[in-house]
Design an enzyme around this catalytic site. Structure first.
Site, PDB file in Angstrom:
ATOM      1  N   GLY A 257      -1.557  -4.579  -1.035  1.00 15.97           N
ATOM      2  CA  GLY A 257      -2.599  -3.570  -0.959  1.00 15.97           C
ATOM      3  C   GLY A 257      -3.836  -4.210  -0.394  1.00 15.97           C
ATOM      4  N   SER A 258      -4.988  -3.913  -0.973  1.00 14.63           N
ATOM      5  CA  SER A 258      -6.217  -4.546  -0.491  1.00 14.63           C
ATOM      6  C   SER A 258      -7.400  -4.035  -1.286  1.00 14.63           C
ATOM      7  CB  SER A 258      -6.459  -4.255   0.991  1.00 14.63           C
ATOM      8  OG  SER A 258      -5.393  -4.718   1.788  1.00 14.63           O
ATOM      9  N   ASN A 259      -8.487  -4.775  -1.215  1.00 17.81           N
ATOM     10  CA  ASN A 259      -9.792  -4.337  -1.703  1.00 17.81           C
ATOM     11  C   ASN A 259     -10.762  -4.354  -0.543  1.00 17.81           C
ATOM     12  OD1 ASN A 259      -8.822  -4.352  -4.379  1.00 17.81           O
ATOM     13  ND2 ASN A 259      -9.524  -6.450  -4.728  1.00 17.81           N
ATOM     14  N   ASN A 535      -6.770   0.984  -2.776  1.00 17.97           N
ATOM     15  CA  ASN A 535      -5.420   1.524  -2.619  1.00 17.97           C
ATOM     16  C   ASN A 535      -5.124   2.782  -3.402  1.00 17.97           C
ATOM     17  OD1 ASN A 535      -4.598  -1.853  -2.572  1.00 17.97           O
ATOM     18  ND2 ASN A 535      -4.626  -0.597  -0.744  1.00 17.97           N
ATOM     19  N   ARG A 566      -7.103  -1.961 -11.145  1.00 20.40           N
ATOM     20  CA  ARG A 566      -7.790  -2.718 -10.090  1.00 20.40           C
ATOM     21  C   ARG A 566      -8.848  -1.853  -9.419  1.00 20.40           C
ATOM     22  NH1 ARG A 566      -6.287  -3.406  -4.639  1.00 20.40           N
ATOM     23  NH2 ARG A 566      -4.154  -2.762  -5.069  1.00 20.40           N
TER      24      ARG A 566
END
Length: 844
Positions: A257-259, A535, A566
């Site tokens: 995923g990612s931030n 995400n 998250r």
């Protein structure tokens, strides 16, 4: 599939140069051929077609400078291959469909990527099918001259490095350099690699289903006549199906995923916005990021990261714009259930009229145990929707029968605009231009975009890319019983009746491609405080301004969209900075503060629940455990687990996963198990869309048996692992380089880490090693635009090179371990002043 191993010019050069072991004669030949043999480039007597300057600064990051885009691609490929030849050569085999030829049919891909880790034979048929010569010709025809130039240069640069390596191998790339599959490439290899990136959220997740989609055998084969004659199951039978989904690599696996957070000037307190970008991505394999800067004076000046084998920057910044991506919740694909013509399982009916499928015969060479290579053939099929897909791998009742079959459509198969979009972004001169490009192309394949720009007070979030255009009325009238059965496992994926044209995906007035939602109906948000995505869906990109009213296929919203731990922590971090409640000075998002807060390794579930949990988890000195809720292992007889030490450690733990933190692994093992409980059984206060970042909350402790079983099983795992309950995080979570363990920080999103280092390896199988197929922080950047230029701080967490002999194999990882952000040189003055600068010119 036929392909040329090298151009005629390359073959001539190879014959002329000989590529024999080094001698004075060979050195002279290299000079004549424009080679530099790792020492320096000799001038040729004619104007070189390709030339570039590779300037490596601290940690080996290459800054490629060239007179044109061909030269930029040339230098970029040379640097990538110099650092990651084995991974690149292996990936070209994958996309060429030649893995079985060298490694056998049944071996699995060594490194996980967007295609997972399929068998070689399935990978080969899949890629031969979807990356065919016809598909490539359409892709190439749609590319502008700039892309073609970069691909041509990239191909030449990769081949040039391979020739230089053969001339002077030294100790580089010993793992692969002598293998027969490490060969020169053609531009088609690069186009295949680029095109394959399109399918990460669609076809790639159904690789085996597509590679094994063959029609039922003829009725004459009596042993299978029953299966051939089997008709579609009834609605009642379908409703009872148990669906075994393939593992969704993009957005479906922990850690992938990612931030990203974009702060506007109201948050930074300056005239510059600020971007934090942090993909959680593969540390190995073909989709591994590579960091570089590309400069063509007057045309291009961009710094950032791309996947190996791709000649444009995918995430990064230029002089005026910075951007990053996070995995989107929008669905990019769907299925069509086909009604077959009587007596012909390769003809389907459309509005009552027969339509013949297109047969695609494919032959793959397969290495046998004896070493002999033999051909294996399959005939796969295509329809107007896309390839046929074998859903019997999900459940036998969904097989290709005499009456029913299934096709799949991934909008990104027809998305030839993707790399044109990214190259235009590489050159964008303002955030307004960047946004206009995104709307014009509507090409970003399966990710959200977060961006900021010089002189613009606002930060931009968007999920603007190819998304199937299906109406609510179509979902109600066109979804088949099979689609209804799959809905729980694949929510929001259209599964329509392909026999009726009324069920075709629709067009808007501004649709950029057939069957796609137009950009005016796709979500975008500009804010002068902040936008962020971790995400979860577009809806929660700023909890103070939730976005509503968009098509449901884009993702859940409101009451249907509880946030991950998250995501909740990401917003708490972003908003806490503006509220001044995060423990750092002031209330502005400065570069120095953001550098600290995004690596703070907070564990949200521990912050929220530990104090309430410990009294019930530690009510006695031991817990009798009958089973492990994570592994489903049943203990007979039950195990009595002493939890005294674990409780003491957790009581003293500061609720973080930093290298020196003691107790993080105990909590992670516990929460991974506790989180399997239904939400209603776990929390007193349920999710509330009006308070999305603070709910659900208040751990339920009035019936503690399930929590105690989870804790007992977790402590048992720790005790059996060989790691002490009070072991530092850096002992249990690490990366190994040349036999040396580098301690790491962070953890998996399930426990509520924002700083992600998520190992698939069990603690009791050697610890949370990031050496196999982990996912986590990868290319990280913090970018702002002061009046003096560009300020960029970066990490490439796994380091630049996959080669243990390289000086750039571990150095970046050590810097990351120590949380020492790298101030990345960008201007010519900064590059020239870098104390580690090494410059090399290449040409041919």
């Amino acid at each position: 599939m036929h392909r040329s191993r090298a151009s005629g010019a390359d073959r001539k050069i190879a014959r002329t140069c000989g590529w024999k072991p080094l001698s004075l004669l060979v050195l002279a030949a290299l000079s004549a051929c424009g080679g530099d043999n790792g020492i320096g480039t000799a001038e040729t007597s004619t104007q070189p077609v390709y030339k570039a300057e590779i300037r490596r600064t601290s940690l080996g990051v290459p800054h490629i400078k060239a007179d044109d885009l061909k030269g930029a691609g040339y230098g970029f490929a040379y640097a990538q291959a110099e650092d990651n030849l084995c991974t690149m050569a292996d990936s070209f085999l994958t996309y060429r469909g030649e893995r079985s030829k060298y490694f056998g049919a049944d071996a699995l891909l060594v490194a996980r990527s967007t295609i997972g880790q399929p068998r070689n034979i399935d990978s080969d048929f899949f890629h031969r099918h979807l990356l065919s010569a016809d598909a490539l010709s359409k892709l190439i025809a749609a590319q502008p001259a700039d892309i073609r130039d970069m691909v041509a240069g990239f191909t030449a640069g990769y081949n040039r490095y391979l020739r230089d390596l053969k001339a002077n191998a030294g100790n580089a790339h010993v793992a692969c350099r002598s293998e027969p599959w490490v060969t020169e490439i053609t531009p088609d290899d690069i186009y295949r690699r680029m095109y394959a990136a399109n399918f990460g959220a669609g076809y790639s997740n159904f690789l085996a289903n597509i590679a094994n989609a063959t029609p039922p055998v003829a009725p004459a084969a009596t042993a299978t006549t029953a299966s051939v004659r089997r008709s579609k199951p009834s609605a009642t039978q379908l409703a009872a199906l148990r669906i075994q989904l393939p593992e969704l690599q993009i957005g479906g696996k922990e850690g992938i995923g990612s931030n990203a957070i974009g702060y506007g000037t109201a948050a930074t307190g300056s005239n510059s916005p600020l971007l934090f970008g942090n993909p959680h991505w593969y540390w190995r394999g073909p989709d591994r990021f590579y960091q570089a800067q590309l400069t063509v004076p007057g045309q291009l000046n961009v710094s950032g990261a791309t996947f190996l084998g791709i000649p444009v920057v995918l995430i990064g910044h230029n002089d005026n714009v910075a951007w990053s991506h996070t995995v989107s919740t929008a669905r990019r694909f769907g299925f069509f259930q086909l009604t077959l013509a009587s007596g012909d399982p390769t003809t389907y009916l459309r509005d009552g009229k027969p339509v013949k499928m297109t047969a695609v015969p494919i032959t793959v060479d397969v290495k046998q145990a004896s070493g002999q290579v033999t051909p294996v053939s399959r005939t796969l099929y295509r329809t107007e929707f896309g390839p046929m897909v074998n859903l019997a791998l999900l459940n036998p009742a969904l097989g290709w029968t005499a009456t029913t079959a299934y096709a799949m459509r991934d909008l990104n198969e027809e998305n030839y605009r993707l790399f044109r979009n990214w190259l235009r972004w590489n050159k964008a001169k303002s955030l307004d231009e960047f946004i206009a490009i995104q709307r014009e192309e509507t090409a970003i394949p399966w990710v959200n975009t977060i961006a900021v720009g010089r002189g613009n007070s606002k930060a931009w979030y968007a999920d603007i890319g190819p998304v199937p255009n299906v109406s609510a009325a179509q979902v109600a009238s066109c979804t088949t019983p099979a689609g209804q059965a799959l809905a729980a496992a694949l929510p929001r994926v259209p599964f329509f009746d392909g026999s009726r044209s009324a069920c075709d995906w629709q067009n808007d007035a501004d649709s950029v491609q057939k069957g796609a939602i137009g950009p005016s109906r796709l979500p975008g948000l500009l804010r002068d405080d902040y936008v962020a995505n971790m995400n979860d869906s577009y809806w929660s990109s700023n909890p103070k301004a939730p976005m509503n009213g968009y098509p449901s296929i884009l993702g859940a919203a409101g009451a249907e969209a509880p946030l991950s731990m998250r995501t909740r922590l990401g917003h708490l971090i972003a908003q806490g900075r503006l509220d001044g409640t995060d423990g750092y000075s002031g209330n502005k998002a400065t570069v120095d503060t953001v550098k600290q807060m995004v690596l703070d390794s907070r564990v949200l579930t521990a912050e929220l629940f530990k104090t309430r949990a410990l009294p019930v988890l530690c009510a006695g000195p031991s817990i009798t455990v009958s089973s492990d809720p994570l592994t489903r292992e049943v203990f007979s007889p039950a195990r009595t687990v002493d939890v005294t030490q674990a409780c003491s450690v957790l009581q003293a733990w500061e609720n973080k996963g930093n290298v020196a933190s003691r107790g993080a692994h105990v909590w992670d093992e516990f929460w991974t198990r506790a989180s399997l409980l239904p939400s209603a059984q776990l929390y007193n206060v349920p999710y509330n869309a009006a308070d999305s970042i603070n709910t659900p909350r208040d751990l339920k402790t009035d019936a503690p048996a399930a929590l105690q079983q989870a804790f007992g099983a977790a402590v048992l795992r720790v005790q059996q692992s060989g790691f002490a309950e009070n072991a530092p995080r850096g002992d249990t979570l690490f990366a190994t380089r040349s036999g040396v363990k580098i301690p790491l920080f962070g953890g998996c999103g399930t426990s509520g880490y924002f700083t992600i280092a998520c190992s698939e390896n069990r603690l009791d199988k050697g610890g949370y090693t990031m050496d196999l197929n982990p996912n986590g922080n990868s290319y990280m950047q913090i970018v702002s635009f002061p009046d003096s230029g560009v300020e960029a701080h970066t990490f490439l967490t796994f380091s630049l090179s996959d080669d243990p002999a390289s000086p750039y194999h571990a150095d970046y990882t050590r810097e990351y371990s120590a949380k020492r952000w790298v101030r990345m040189p960008f201007s010519e003055v900064e590059i020239s002043a870098n104390p580690d600068l090494k410059t090399r010119a290449i040409s041919q």
